[in-house]
Design an enzyme around this catalytic site. Structure first.
Site, PDB file in Angstrom:
ATOM      1  N   CYS A  30      -3.853  -4.875  -7.724  1.00  0.00           N
ATOM      2  CA  CYS A  30      -3.390  -3.487  -7.835  1.00  0.00           C
ATOM      3  C   CYS A  30      -3.721  -2.920  -9.205  1.00  0.00           C
ATOM      4  CB  CYS A  30      -1.897  -3.411  -7.599  1.00  0.00           C
ATOM      5  SG  CYS A  30      -0.992  -4.373  -8.806  1.00  0.00           S
ATOM      6  N   SER A  81       0.834  -1.205   0.000  1.00  0.00           N
ATOM      7  CA  SER A  81       0.000   0.000   0.000  1.00  0.00           C
ATOM      8  C   SER A  81       0.874   1.263   0.000  1.00  0.00           C
ATOM      9  CB  SER A  81      -0.904  -0.021   1.236  1.00  0.00           C
ATOM     10  OG  SER A  81      -0.101  -0.067   2.400  1.00  0.00           O
TER      11      SER A  81
END
Ligand code: NAD
Length: 498
Positions: free
Chosen positions: A281, A226
């Site tokens: 992602c 992240s």
């Protein structure tokens, strides 16, 4: 219940085992393993093993290294099914999707099998009279990889095949949520003939990560995860002089123009938003419908979203599995609540989704949210779940401006039949990976993968040519042999070509 240990110096290593963490099966909601969490001393052991292995491995011939890479390629290929099961049982994704992840990782192994070609230097004969200049690249030393839960096989495989083929040794710190695949891969490396200590695995959390970031014998850090952690990793590891590539989070937009084949676009958007329960992602989490595309597109997407079969990853009938943890399910459902409170319209609602026979699994159904504004939390947050937010604009220019105003810049796509619009989009959009009628434009292994802006901290993308560059440093040799004609004189002037 099995305890998953570290892999250090070519064998299982219990470590201090002071702390452990539960590993769940997201489809059943059951605890299935415990994984040990490394203390600093365990990381020291792994780095020491990698450091000891670096000398001989970096001196091994290209032929010797390549042979092991090919052996490893064969072993991974032979075990795609088992690796997919390990991924499905701990991550939750359906088996076919997990096998696809292994396949995309395998492509990086295949790229790294070509390392003799990739490491060729340059040579300039007679750069000056009697002087030759040539360059070559050397490995860095001990490299570390810190990886996320969402691709427990593929993302580490973006890193270590290239690092190891280049002559480095490696310490992998996989996600503590789905750690088993890393140990299985370590065993395959052993069978491939990789010397002990070249590939090591330490399991753990922030304690293990910080120990790697601070360790004086770690030369380079590759991170994927992240954005807040990516930023932290980059800052902390560069302070200690390491080379760092830290790939962060994403908010990937797909722009749909009215001239697109809307049935095709809706099929691909549904797959890109809900495949792997949106925990990619490169998932499309924001659809930007331009002009008249919005209403017909939403009719198609809402129908297709409700047709997605949600169930355990091991069930061949399932299109989409659960999300990774109960906490992830709660967070995603809370964000959908907030979207509703902030005025968005929930067209397909995945909250409270229950799968008969798996009532305790961490399931969230596909969710489609219309009339999303750029100030709403469902737009600004990376939801990382099966939620597609739909934003509307009047023009392509407005769609491009919206994407460029977003802090992330990982992937994006445009659906259109206009070459002119596509070309404008690919040139103006500030994003690292772009698809034209391709919703998830993950580059092939022989290109490099990476985003822009808050999706990447550091300069180099992973695998492909930038991966080779990241895991090596250059040397340039300028040589003259005195017996060569006209090379005898010396002067105190700054040397220039002659
Ligand atoms: P995460 O950032 O929570 O964890 C990634 C790694 O960092 C794990 O190994 C974890 O143990 C470690 N970590 C977590 N918190 C830490 C802390 N405070 N200090 C030090 N280390 C810490 O990410 P995740 O939830 O595992 O994965 C999902 C995220 O990864 C999403 O944001 C997703 O977009 C991103 N991701 C990005 C890419 C890309 O290519 N850009 C690819 C896959 C996933």
């Amino acid at each position: 219940m099995a305890t998953i240990e570290h892999w250090i110096g070519g064998r299982r290593h219990p470590g201090a085992a002071v702390r452990t963490s539960a590993v769940f099966n997201p489809a059943t909601g059951q605890r299935q393993h415990e994984v040990v969490l490394a203390e600093r001393a365990d990381v020291d052991d792994a780095v020491a093993a990698a450091r000891a292995a670096f000398g001989p491995w970096s001196q091994a011939s290209l032929s010797a290294r390549t042979k092991i890479m090919f052996n490893f390629r064969e072993l991974v290929n032979a075990h795609v099914g088992r690796l997919a099961e390990l991924v499905s049982d701990e991550h939750g994704k359906v088996l076919s999707d997990a096998a696809g992840e292994v396949q995309r990782g395998l492509e990086v192994v295949e790229f790294a099998c070509g390392i003799p070609q990739l490491l060729k230097g340059e040579y300039s004969d007679q750069a000056s009279t009697g002087v030759d200049v040539f360059s070559f690249r050397e490995p860095l030393g001990v490299c570390a990889g810190i990886t996320p839960f969402n691709f427990p096989v593929m993302v580490p495989m973006w890193m270590y095949p290239v690092a190891i083929a280049c002559g480095n040794t490696f310490v992998l710190k996989p996600s503590e949520r789905d750690p088993s695949a890393a140990n299985f891969v370590a065993e395959l490396w052993r069978q491939a003939g990789l010397p002990d200590g070249v590939f090591n695995v330490v399991h753990g959390d922030k304690v293990a990560v910080d120990a790697l970031l601070d360790h004086p014998d770690v030369a380079a850090i590759s991170f994927v995860g992240s954005t807040p952690i990516a930023r932290y990793i980059h800052q902390r590891a560069t302070v200690t002089g390491k080379r760092v590539q830290a790939l962060g989070g994403a908010k990937n937009h797909a722009v749909i123009l009215p001239d697109a084949d809307l049935e095709y676009a809706a099929n691909h958007l549904t797959a890109a938003a809900f495949g792997s329960a949106g925990e990619r992602c490169m998932a499309i989490s924001a659809a930007v419908a331009v002009g008249g595309a919005g209403d017909p597109l939403l009719d198609l997407i809402t129908r297709k979203a409700t047709e997605v079969v949600v169930g355990p990853g091991r069930d061949p009938k399932s299109d989409m599995g659960p999300v990774v943890t109960h906490a992830a399910k709660d967070r995603i459902e809370d964000l959908i609540d907030t979207g509703e409170q902030q005025g968005a319209k929930i067209l397909v609602d995945g909250r409270g989704h229950s799968v008969p026979g798996n009532e305790r699994g961490f399931f969230v159904g596909p969710t489609v949210i219309d009339q999303v504004g750029t100030g709403m939390d469902v737009y600004t947050e990376e939801i990382f779940g099966p939620v597609l937010s739909v934003v509307r604009t009047d023009t392509v220019a407005a769609a491009i401006a919206l994407i460029n105003a977003n802090p992330y810049g990982n992937g994006t796509a445009i659906f259109t039949s206009s070459g002119e619009a596509a070309r404008r989009f690919q040139r103006e959009v500030q994003v690292g990976m772009i698809g034209v009628n391709v919703p998830i434009p993950v580059p092939m292994a022989y290109y490099s993968f990476g985003g822009w802006k808050d999706s990447l901290f550091g300069d180099k993308h992973v695998h492909g040519p930038e991966g080779v560059s990241f895991y090596t440093r250059g040397k340039v040799v300028t040589s003259r042999w005195p017996h060569v004609e006209a090379a005898h004189g010396a002067s105190l002037h700054f040397p220039t070509s002659s």
